[in-house]
Design an enzyme around this catalytic site. Structure first.
Site, PDB file in Angstrom:
ATOM      1  N   TYR A 133     -32.327  72.869 -26.098  1.00 46.96           N
ATOM      2  CA  TYR A 133     -32.894  73.543 -27.267  1.00 46.96           C
ATOM      3  C   TYR A 133     -34.186  74.242 -26.883  1.00 46.96           C
ATOM      4  CZ  TYR A 133     -34.629  74.627 -31.869  1.00 46.96           C
ATOM      5  OH  TYR A 133     -35.088  75.315 -32.963  1.00 46.96           O
ATOM      6  N   ASP A 218     -39.435  73.183 -20.389  1.00 43.92           N
ATOM      7  CA  ASP A 218     -39.790  73.339 -21.792  1.00 43.92           C
ATOM      8  C   ASP A 218     -40.281  71.977 -22.263  1.00 43.92           C
ATOM      9  OD1 ASP A 218     -39.845  73.368 -24.545  1.00 43.92           O
ATOM     10  OD2 ASP A 218     -37.962  74.469 -24.791  1.00 43.92           O
ATOM     11  N   LYS A 247     -45.583  72.229 -30.425  1.00 44.74           N
ATOM     12  CA  LYS A 247     -45.594  71.070 -31.321  1.00 44.74           C
ATOM     13  C   LYS A 247     -46.940  70.316 -31.325  1.00 44.74           C
ATOM     14  CE  LYS A 247     -40.768  70.498 -32.222  1.00 44.74           C
ATOM     15  NZ  LYS A 247     -39.829  71.170 -31.330  1.00 44.74           N
TER      16      LYS A 247
END
Ligand SMILES: *Cc1c(COP(=O)(O)O)cnc(C)c1O
Length: 399
Positions: A133, A218, A247
């Protein structure tokens, strides 16, 4: 407008539960009716230090009255301070700041493509992974390996062949003259909290060195202390060439970063940017959050809470006949081989615990990194109550 009509003013992009959340403090979120929820979602692993921590609100207040926005084309102290901090903490050489994880990954993709144009005869393919993702822009959706996502908005952005996670041969088989990079999450978060194996990450590093490919991690979800080390790659001792963060970096405020080692830093003026790139407000908060997260004692505490949570989830799994507990740090998942994770999320909410089900066969927990022992204990107790209510093939008839 009626409450229902107001909700219908929103585009239909997500199924939201009924409560309207009005306030957050630390580990708890409160709804309009005054009910408290222990929050193990924390804005999707965003509120690293819980809801409205003093460190964040103080940095916001200070910076808001000093300099809210300069220009993405100007230097200012928060930008210089955050870049220096991240570069020295990560061992990378240069940073670029933007707002979201997807945008940081877009930057990584562009950096790889530019580097391929300059140094690898125009190679532009980035090997990515099934169930990976990377975000919701068109390019990052194309890099994402969620089942079905390739058919949402055709045509896809080309150049993202998919290998199988934890399967080095499947990566090697895709490498050709057009390959410039390999991009992955050290722990696949949205894919169900699947950690990379040691051999796999070490093997990837060797493979990338052998073929002169850029290794991109990532760490939007796994970074910033979530894994119990500042970056998840530190668990493995495998350093990437390029890393993205998001985040938790802003502790609740939109902020993301692209970091790279000198050899791959090939952007020149005009290559990459954005109106809110490295804005003072977000950077000031990022520095304040990192000052807390990077303390060895803080990270040791995260690992301690992780052990407590893992052991607690394992006990619940045994008790309720569920599957494995997996993940790193305070990014853990409890597998539910017979399904029911979506129902469990609802039941847990009714019990006052917020959880998330990235897949129908697992629930994910992402508590605040500064959760106390008592808060973890309370969450496990609430989860136990919710599990007992779950109509589940194996525990429908009490023993
Ligand atoms: C959340 C996430 C993203 C996307 O971040 P946004 O801020 O939603 O754009 C990218 N990669 C990973 C691993 C993520 O978990």
């Amino acid at each position: 407008m009626s409450p229902m009509q107001r909700k219908q003013c929103l585009m239909n992009t997500v199924v939201r539960p009924d409560p309207v959340f009005v306030r957050g403090q630390g580990a708890y979120l409160y709804d309009q009716a005054g009910l408290a929820y222990l929050d193990w979602v924390q804005g999707w692993a965003v509120n690293a230090l819980g809801h409205s921590p003093e460190v964040v609100t103080a940095a916001l207040a200070r910076q808001a009255t000093t300099l809210l926005n300069a220009s993405p084309g100007f230097y200012h102290p928060p930008l210089l301070a955050l870049a220096e901090k991240l570069v020295s903490l990560s061992g990378m050489d240069q940073a670029f700041f933007i707002n979201s994880g997807a945008e940081a990954n877009e930057g990584a993709i562009k950096l790889a493509r530019k580097w391929g144009r300059l140094h690898k005869g125009g190679a532009y393919e980035i090997i990515t992974f099934d169930n990976g993702y990377h975000g919701r822009t068109l390019a990052t959706m194309s890099a994402t390996g969620k089942p079905g996502w390739d058919t949402y908005y055709p045509p896809q952005v080309p150049g993202f062949p998919k290998a199988r996670f934890n399967d080095l041969d499947s990566v090697a088989a895709l490498i050709g003259p057009g390959t410039v990079a390999v991009m992955l999450e050290p722990v696949q978060g949205e894919g169900g909290v699947i950690p990379a194996s040691d051999e796999f990450l070490h093997g990837l590093r060797a493979l990338c060195d052998r073929h002169d490919l850029m290794l991109i991690f990532d760490e939007v979800q796994t970074g910033c202390g979530r894994s119990g080390t500042l970056f998840a790659w530190q668990h493995y001792g495998v350093m990437p060439d390029v890393m993205t963060l998001g985040k938790g970096l802003g502790g609740g405020v939109p902020l993301s970063a692209l970091l790279a080692r000198r050899r791959h830093c090939c952007f020149e003026p005009g290559d990459q940017g954005g109106t809110f790139s490295g804005a003072p407000l977000a950077c000031a908060v990022g520095s304040a959050v990192l000052d807390v997260l990077a303390q060895p004692a803080f990270l040791a505490q995260v690992r301690q809470r992780s052990r407590q949570l893992r052991e607690g989830l394992e006990a619940l799994s045994t008790r309720h006949g569920l599957g494995e507990v997996r993940g790193l740090g305070l990014l853990l998942a409890l597998a539910m081989p017979d399904g029911g994770a979506v129902e469990l999320v609802e039941l847990a909410r009714e019990h006052g615990l917020l959880l998330n089900a990235p897949r129908p066969h697992c629930v994910r927990v992402m508590p605040a990194l500064n959760s106390t022992e008592a808060e973890i204990e309370e969450g496990l107790r609430l989860l136990d109550g919710a599990l007992a209510m779950l109509v589940h093939p194996r525990n429908a008839v009490p023993a």
